[in-house]
Design a protein around this motif. Structure first.
Motif, PDB file in Angstrom:
ATOM      1  N   GLU A 143       0.807  -1.225   0.000  1.00 13.21           N
ATOM      2  CA  GLU A 143       0.000   0.000   0.000  1.00 13.21           C
ATOM      3  C   GLU A 143       0.840   1.275   0.000  1.00 13.21           C
ATOM      4  O   GLU A 143       0.310   2.375  -0.203  1.00 13.21           O
ATOM      5  CB  GLU A 143      -0.926   0.002   1.223  1.00 13.21           C
ATOM      6  N   ALA A 174       0.815   3.783  -3.249  1.00 10.34           N
ATOM      7  CA  ALA A 174      -0.356   4.657  -3.353  1.00 10.34           C
ATOM      8  C   ALA A 174      -0.285   5.776  -2.317  1.00 10.34           C
ATOM      9  O   ALA A 174      -0.654   6.927  -2.605  1.00 10.34           O
ATOM     10  CB  ALA A 174      -1.638   3.838  -3.167  1.00 10.34           C
ATOM     11  N   LEU A 175       0.202   5.459  -1.125  1.00 12.62           N
ATOM     12  CA  LEU A 175       0.359   6.469  -0.081  1.00 12.62           C
ATOM     13  C   LEU A 175       1.348   7.541  -0.518  1.00 12.62           C
ATOM     14  O   LEU A 175       1.096   8.748  -0.371  1.00 12.62           O
ATOM     15  CB  LEU A 175       0.829   5.801   1.210  1.00 12.62           C
ATOM     16  N   ASP A 209       2.218   8.265  -3.631  1.00 13.02           N
ATOM     17  CA  ASP A 209       1.631   9.011  -4.758  1.00 13.02           C
ATOM     18  C   ASP A 209       0.697  10.110  -4.261  1.00 13.02           C
ATOM     19  O   ASP A 209       0.644  11.204  -4.832  1.00 13.02           O
ATOM     20  CB  ASP A 209       0.868   8.064  -5.687  1.00 13.02           C
ATOM     21  N   GLY A 210      -0.057   9.809  -3.211  1.00 12.59           N
ATOM     22  CA  GLY A 210      -0.971  10.809  -2.660  1.00 12.59           C
ATOM     23  C   GLY A 210      -0.244  12.001  -2.073  1.00 12.59           C
ATOM     24  O   GLY A 210      -0.773  13.118  -2.071  1.00 12.59           O
ATOM     25  N   LEU A 211       0.979  11.779  -1.604  1.00 16.41           N
ATOM     26  CA  LEU A 211       1.781  12.863  -1.054  1.00 16.41           C
ATOM     27  C   LEU A 211       2.520  13.638  -2.143  1.00 16.41           C
ATOM     28  O   LEU A 211       2.623  14.867  -2.091  1.00 16.41           O
ATOM     29  CB  LEU A 211       2.798  12.309  -0.051  1.00 16.41           C
ATOM     30  N   THR A 212       3.048  12.920  -3.115  1.00 10.69           N
ATOM     31  CA  THR A 212       3.868  13.572  -4.139  1.00 10.69           C
ATOM     32  C   THR A 212       3.047  14.322  -5.176  1.00 10.69           C
ATOM     33  O   THR A 212       3.500  15.345  -5.703  1.00 10.69           O
ATOM     34  CB  THR A 212       4.764  12.554  -4.858  1.00 10.69           C
ATOM     35  N   GLY A 213       1.839  13.833  -5.482  1.00 12.30           N
ATOM     36  CA  GLY A 213       1.042  14.428  -6.553  1.00 12.30           C
ATOM     37  C   GLY A 213       0.824  15.923  -6.406  1.00 12.30           C
ATOM     38  O   GLY A 213       1.191  16.711  -7.297  1.00 12.30           O
TER      39      GLY A 213
END
Length: 281
Positions: A213, A216-217, A219-223
């Motif tokens: 997981e 995805a975690l 990606d949610g921070l970097t996006g």
């Protein structure tokens, strides 16, 4: 858009950068620059990604490129294999222990710790992804980042006491600013360790999740950070000025933020606030 190249800011290539280790067992560092996200991957899994001098130099070069590339909005530091970082390479530590006061020994340890300071001083948010564990200088590297994410069962261990050496690289300060006095002493002087789940509870890590997981975690921070690198860099500058250490007063923080917020509002423009205007940021 994807841009990838060597850690030399003036060079580029078609795939991720590989910094070749002096050993014949493959690259020591892998880097990539993709859509505003710069990634540094330790690739020395045979030695649990222990940091040697060559890897430290590659980290410095990577940081140079991040600092100079205004299109980068966030950095991710992770590692190949099932263990984040076991610390400084014990072969370098052994060499330094032969004559620890010599210029060569001081330069050797300074190079490793200096690379971590560079990570901790970057103008963009930095995120470490800790799987398996981080010990000693490896924990320093993870703590040097702004955000640590980890697996619940990862082991975060000061480690210096086990090797009968004093902590280095600002280890006590890095621990102290995250977990406070008692936990710092428990880890550094009493040989305790934290799991990833405990690290989140103590404030040392931001989040813990199963390994599958974590992408995805992250990606949610970097996006969001990568979408507007210029704004992200200005937010980070203000955060470092305000939070320190040492932190400034609320009144000082108001003044630090005032001009930069006005800049961001001017950039946004009046029409962007209207539902009938251009797309809002």
């Amino acid at each position: 858009m994807t841009t990838e190249g060597t850690t030399n800011p003036s060079a580029s290539g078609s795939g991720p950068t590989r910094t070749t280790s002096a050993e014949a067992d493959g690259p020591a560092i892998l880097t990539s620059f993709t859509d505003g996200v710069a990634r540094l991957t330790l690739t020395n899994p045979r030695r649990k990604n222990a940091i040697n001098l060559e890897m430290a130099a590659a980290i410095e070069e990577f940081c140079d490129r991040v600092a100079d590339d205004a299109s980068v909005g966030v950095v991710v530091v992770d590692a190949a294999g099932q263990y984040f970082c076991s610390g400084a390479d014990t072969r370098d530590l052994a060499s330094s222990s032969a004559d620890p006061a010599s210029p060569e020994a001081v330069a050797r340890t300074s190079a490793v710790y200096g690379a971590f300071v560079r990570v901790g001083s970057l103008p963009v948010p930095t995120i470490s992804v800790v799987i398996g564990g981080a010990v000693g200088a490896g924990l320093n590297l993870a703590m040097a980042t702004d955000i640590m994410v980890t697996t619940p069962d990862a082991v975060l261990d000061s480690g210096f006491l086990t090797r009968s050496i004093h902590p280095g690289g600002g280890h006590l300060s890095l621990l102290g600013r995250a977990v406070g006095w008692s936990a710092t002493i428990a880890l550094a002087a009493c040989g305790q360790s934290l799991t990833g789940e405990q690290a989140v509870a103590r404030g040392l890590a931001y989040a813990a999740a199963p390994a599958e997981e974590l992408p995805a975690l992250v990606d949610g921070l970097t996006g969001p950070a990568a979408r507007d690198p210029e704004l992200t860099r200005r937010v980070m500058t203000s955060a470092r000025l305000e939070l320190g250490p040492p932190a400034v007063s609320w009144a000082s923080a108001l003044e630090i933020e005032r001009g930069v917020q006005m800049w961001s509002m001017s950039r946004k423009g009046k029409q962007a606030w209207s539902s009938r205007g251009p797309e809002r940021r």
